[in-house]
Design a protein around this motif. Structure first.
Motif, mmCIF file in Angstrom:
data_model
loop_
_atom_site.group_PDB
_atom_site.id
_atom_site.type_symbol
_atom_site.label_atom_id
_atom_site.label_comp_id
_atom_site.label_asym_id
_atom_site.label_seq_id
_atom_site.Cartn_x
_atom_site.Cartn_y
_atom_site.Cartn_z
ATOM 1 N N LYS A 93 -7.336 6.558 -6.003
ATOM 2 C CA LYS A 93 -8.173 5.400 -6.326
ATOM 3 C C LYS A 93 -7.337 4.189 -6.714
ATOM 4 C CE LYS A 93 -12.307 7.911 -7.639
ATOM 5 N NZ LYS A 93 -13.217 8.285 -8.736
ATOM 6 N N SER A 94 -6.211 4.421 -7.397
ATOM 7 C CA SER A 94 -5.372 3.297 -7.828
ATOM 8 C C SER A 94 -4.724 2.587 -6.646
ATOM 9 C CB SER A 94 -4.304 3.771 -8.817
ATOM 10 O OG SER A 94 -3.316 4.536 -8.158
ATOM 11 N N LEU A 95 -4.589 3.264 -5.520
ATOM 12 C CA LEU A 95 -3.958 2.650 -4.349
ATOM 13 C C LEU A 95 -4.945 1.906 -3.458
ATOM 14 C CD1 LEU A 95 -1.455 5.484 -3.386
ATOM 15 C CD2 LEU A 95 -1.015 3.397 -4.667
ATOM 16 N N TRP A 96 -6.228 2.088 -3.676
ATOM 17 C CA TRP A 96 -7.238 1.424 -2.853
ATOM 18 C C TRP A 96 -7.168 -0.096 -2.976
ATOM 19 C CZ3 TRP A 96 -10.944 2.619 0.724
ATOM 20 C CH2 TRP A 96 -11.066 3.957 1.051
ATOM 21 N N ASP A 97 -6.727 -0.615 -4.096
ATOM 22 C CA ASP A 97 -6.726 -2.059 -4.330
ATOM 23 C C ASP A 97 -5.485 -2.769 -3.797
ATOM 24 O OD1 ASP A 97 -9.176 -1.855 -5.578
ATOM 25 O OD2 ASP A 97 -8.293 -1.546 -7.555
ATOM 26 N N LEU A 98 -4.540 -2.017 -3.225
ATOM 27 C CA LEU A 98 -3.349 -2.656 -2.665
ATOM 28 C C LEU A 98 -3.738 -3.522 -1.483
ATOM 29 C CD1 LEU A 98 -0.645 0.186 -2.584
ATOM 30 C CD2 LEU A 98 -0.666 -1.846 -4.000
ATOM 31 N N PRO A 99 -3.172 -4.726 -1.413
ATOM 32 C CA PRO A 99 -3.484 -5.584 -0.254
ATOM 33 C C PRO A 99 -2.880 -5.005 1.025
ATOM 34 C CG PRO A 99 -1.814 -6.604 -1.637
ATOM 35 C CD PRO A 99 -2.259 -5.359 -2.334
ATOM 36 N N VAL A 100 -3.608 -5.126 2.114
ATOM 37 C CA VAL A 100 -3.159 -4.598 3.406
ATOM 38 C C VAL A 100 -2.743 -5.767 4.278
ATOM 39 C CG1 VAL A 100 -3.849 -3.310 5.459
ATOM 40 C CG2 VAL A 100 -4.744 -2.655 3.216
#
Length: 106
Positions: A93-100
């Motif tokens: 869940k913490s990695l979902w907010d990383l910009p792509v």
């Protein structure tokens, strides 16, 4: 996103910045922790770090027609264990907010 490689030294330094312990003590703790994870895996145990993930030994099948990519030589590979990691829900869940990035080939 340009990814930076984080080393053991970087981890020790980060813990040192957030604690009152001596750097040598932190280095020793990190080494002991990693040795314990390695020894547990070698004993066939699974290591579960709640909220982070699970390390486990996983059996890879042997192959009789493997190929050395460097030389092209055909060889056989016996069944063997590898270390596997499954990320925990909190880590995922913490990695979902990383910009792509649009042209990210990875």
């Amino acid at each position: 996103m340009s990814a930076k490689k984080v080393t053991k030294y970087d981890l020790v330094e980060a813990v040192y910045q957030h604690s009152d312990c001596e750097k040598k003590v932190i280095q020793d703790v990190v080494e002991i922790l990693l040795d314990q994870i390695k020894d547990s895996l070698k004993s066939g145990n699974t290591i579960e770090l709640r909220g982070f993930g699970t390390f486990e030994p996983r059996l890879r099948k042997g192959r009789s027609k493997a190929r050395n990519p460097k030389t092209g030589e055909q060889l056989s590979v016996a069944p063997h264990y590898v270390a596997a990691f499954r990320a925990g829900q909190e880590l995922k869940k913490s990695l979902w907010d990383l910009p792509v990035e649009e042209n990210s080939g990875k």
